[in-house]
Enzyme design. Structure first.
Site, PDB file in Angstrom:
ATOM      1  N   ASP A  42       0.850  -1.202   0.000  1.00 43.93           N
ATOM      2  CA  ASP A  42       0.000   0.000   0.000  1.00 43.93           C
ATOM      3  C   ASP A  42       0.883   1.248   0.000  1.00 43.93           C
ATOM      4  O   ASP A  42       0.402   2.370  -0.126  1.00 43.93           O
ATOM      5  CB  ASP A  42      -0.998  -0.004   1.165  1.00 43.93           C
ATOM      6  CG  ASP A  42      -0.332   0.070   2.519  1.00 43.93           C
ATOM      7  OD1 ASP A  42       0.900  -0.079   2.604  1.00 43.93           O
ATOM      8  OD2 ASP A  42      -1.058   0.285   3.522  1.00 43.93           O
ATOM      9  N   SER A  43       2.207   1.030   0.069  1.00 47.68           N
ATOM     10  CA  SER A  43       3.147   2.131  -0.158  1.00 47.68           C
ATOM     11  C   SER A  43       2.962   2.713  -1.549  1.00 47.68           C
ATOM     12  O   SER A  43       3.501   3.780  -1.859  1.00 47.68           O
ATOM     13  CB  SER A  43       4.597   1.644   0.018  1.00 47.68           C
ATOM     14  OG  SER A  43       4.829   0.497  -0.763  1.00 47.68           O
ATOM     15  N   ASP A  81      -0.908  -6.376  -0.376  1.00 46.85           N
ATOM     16  CA  ASP A  81      -0.913  -5.675   0.907  1.00 46.85           C
ATOM     17  C   ASP A  81      -2.296  -5.037   1.085  1.00 46.85           C
ATOM     18  O   ASP A  81      -2.671  -4.145   0.316  1.00 46.85           O
ATOM     19  CB  ASP A  81       0.175  -4.582   0.842  1.00 46.85           C
ATOM     20  CG  ASP A  81       0.513  -4.012   2.197  1.00 46.85           C
ATOM     21  OD1 ASP A  81       0.096  -4.593   3.212  1.00 46.85           O
ATOM     22  OD2 ASP A  81       1.223  -2.985   2.221  1.00 46.85           O
ATOM     23  N   LYS A 111      -0.961  -9.522   2.827  1.00 46.82           N
ATOM     24  CA  LYS A 111      -0.264  -9.025   4.020  1.00 46.82           C
ATOM     25  C   LYS A 111      -1.228  -8.128   4.778  1.00 46.82           C
ATOM     26  O   LYS A 111      -1.934  -7.311   4.162  1.00 46.82           O
ATOM     27  CB  LYS A 111       1.001  -8.239   3.654  1.00 46.82           C
ATOM     28  CG  LYS A 111       1.702  -7.647   4.903  1.00 46.82           C
ATOM     29  CD  LYS A 111       3.071  -7.070   4.591  1.00 46.82           C
ATOM     30  CE  LYS A 111       3.027  -5.681   4.020  1.00 46.82           C
ATOM     31  NZ  LYS A 111       2.396  -4.675   4.919  1.00 46.82           N
ATOM     32  N   GLU A 113      -1.359  -5.403   8.012  1.00 44.34           N
ATOM     33  CA  GLU A 113      -0.710  -4.676   9.113  1.00 44.34           C
ATOM     34  C   GLU A 113      -1.398  -5.167  10.381  1.00 44.34           C
ATOM     35  O   GLU A 113      -2.607  -5.038  10.540  1.00 44.34           O
ATOM     36  CB  GLU A 113      -0.835  -3.166   8.892  1.00 44.34           C
ATOM     37  CG  GLU A 113       0.024  -2.721   7.730  1.00 44.34           C
ATOM     38  CD  GLU A 113       0.284  -1.221   7.661  1.00 44.34           C
ATOM     39  OE1 GLU A 113      -0.058  -0.498   8.613  1.00 44.34           O
ATOM     40  OE2 GLU A 113       0.852  -0.781   6.645  1.00 44.34           O
ATOM     41  N   GLU A 179       8.973  -4.029  10.820  1.00 42.83           N
ATOM     42  CA  GLU A 179       9.372  -2.737  10.248  1.00 42.83           C
ATOM     43  C   GLU A 179       9.836  -1.773  11.342  1.00 42.83           C
ATOM     44  O   GLU A 179       9.128  -1.544  12.328  1.00 42.83           O
ATOM     45  CB  GLU A 179       8.185  -2.128   9.465  1.00 42.83           C
ATOM     46  CG  GLU A 179       8.544  -0.762   8.858  1.00 42.83           C
ATOM     47  CD  GLU A 179       7.586  -0.281   7.781  1.00 42.83           C
ATOM     48  OE1 GLU A 179       6.646  -1.021   7.421  1.00 42.83           O
ATOM     49  OE2 GLU A 179       7.782   0.857   7.310  1.00 42.83           O
TER      50      GLU A 179
HETATM   51  O1  KIV Z   1       3.510  -1.118   1.775  1.00 40.34           O
HETATM   52  C1  KIV Z   1       4.680  -1.499   1.843  1.00 40.34           C
HETATM   53  O2  KIV Z   1       5.510  -1.241   0.959  1.00 40.34           O
HETATM   54  C2  KIV Z   1       5.075  -2.268   3.021  1.00 40.34           C
HETATM   55  C3  KIV Z   1       6.515  -2.631   3.158  1.00 40.34           C
HETATM   56  C4  KIV Z   1       7.333  -1.441   3.424  1.00 40.34           C
HETATM   57  C5  KIV Z   1       6.732  -3.695   4.142  1.00 40.34           C
HETATM   58  O3  KIV Z   1       4.270  -2.576   3.823  1.00 40.34           O
END
Ligand code: KIV
Length: 269
Positions: A42-43, A81, A111, A113, A179
């Protein structure tokens, strides 16, 4: 194709490499460089979608980018994510959103959080055949509570991370991202659990490392202190585009080799 079992077999034997990717081009480049896991993070919110943080990223956006990454890769494990508020509030909705990434978009895992609220959900998803990568320490979706600073600043917080790591392993998570936590905490978590730990800003004792694509290749305008820039793609891309602009403006592009003519079309006007 890499499976979650393959990753688990790598833990402690050979370092796992994970990188974010947001489209098929990035996925293809990363895979050809030997990356094991592609995280459709989600980055993407701040890395490529122009937001200040990850919070505005939607399930539809995630699905679209996961599909592109999955189409752009043959071998790497693709992890979706799950964006802010797409999981954790309502179990049925969470399962539907996570399941969509595998069923419709070609992801291999999700993934989340993580926190106390994701233990039961992780168990549910794992039972349904949706592999879950947990994520503890700095979780950027909680930026309004924690900021972006290093987490586990005292023993109590560090113990909570250790407990949550174990709880998520027991719930069936197949791997854990750690992280921006102290390296000695990450090392102890890695010792304490059997599933692979993948660190970002968590030192060198994890079973693998993850970074954000735009930080690694030098496309990001700014990067966190724990990231390392391995290339200068922004500079190279700007130079290439600058040369193109100059060539068009000077008339040297397109040349004869970039065009063709059809004599039958002469004298139309
Ligand atoms: O969203 C992302 O890129 C992440 C990584 C930095 C682990 O969660």
């Amino acid at each position: 194709m890499t499976t979650v079992r393959d990753l688990q077999a790598m833990a402690g034997e050979e370092p796992i490499t994970m990188l974010t990717a947001y489209d098929a081009v990035m996925a293809g480049i990363a895979e050809s460089a030997g990356i094991d896991v592609l995280l459709v993070g989600d980055s993407m919110g701040n890395a490529v979608l122009g937001h200040d943080d990850t919070l505005p990223v939607t399930v539809d956006e995630t699905a679209s980018h996961v599909g592109a990454v999955a189409r752009g890769t043959d071998e790497a494990l693709v992890v979706a994510d799950m964006p802010f508020l797409s999981f954790g509030a309502d179990e049925g909705q969470s399962v539907e959103n996570c399941g969509r990434m595998l069923k419709e978009e070609g992801a291999n895992a999700v993934k989340l959080e993580s926190g106390p609220h994701t233990v039961e959900l992780t168990e549910k998803l794992a039972h349904l055949g949706i592999p879950v990568m947990a994520h503890l320490g700095l979780t950027p979706q909680s930026v309004n509570q924690t900021g972006y600073t290093q987490q586990a600043g005292d023993r109590e917080e560090a113990e909570e991370i250790l407990e949550l790591a174990t709880a998520h392993e027991e719930a069936g998570a197949f791997a854990l991202v750690l992280e921006h936590v102290p390296a000695n905490l990450a090392a102890q978590v890695t010792d304490a659990i059997d599933i692979p730990t993948i660190g970002i800003g968590a030192g060198g004792e994890c079973d693998g490392q993850v970074l954000v694509f735009t930080d690694v290749v030098g496309l990001a305008e700014s990067s966190p202190p724990f990231a390392k820039q391995f290339g200068d793609a922004r500079e190279e891309m700007r130079d290439a585009i600058g040369e193109y602009v100059e060539a068009v403006e000077s008339g040297s592009f397109p040349g004869e080799e970039h065009a063709s003519t059809n004599e039958e079309l002469d004298d139309l006007y």
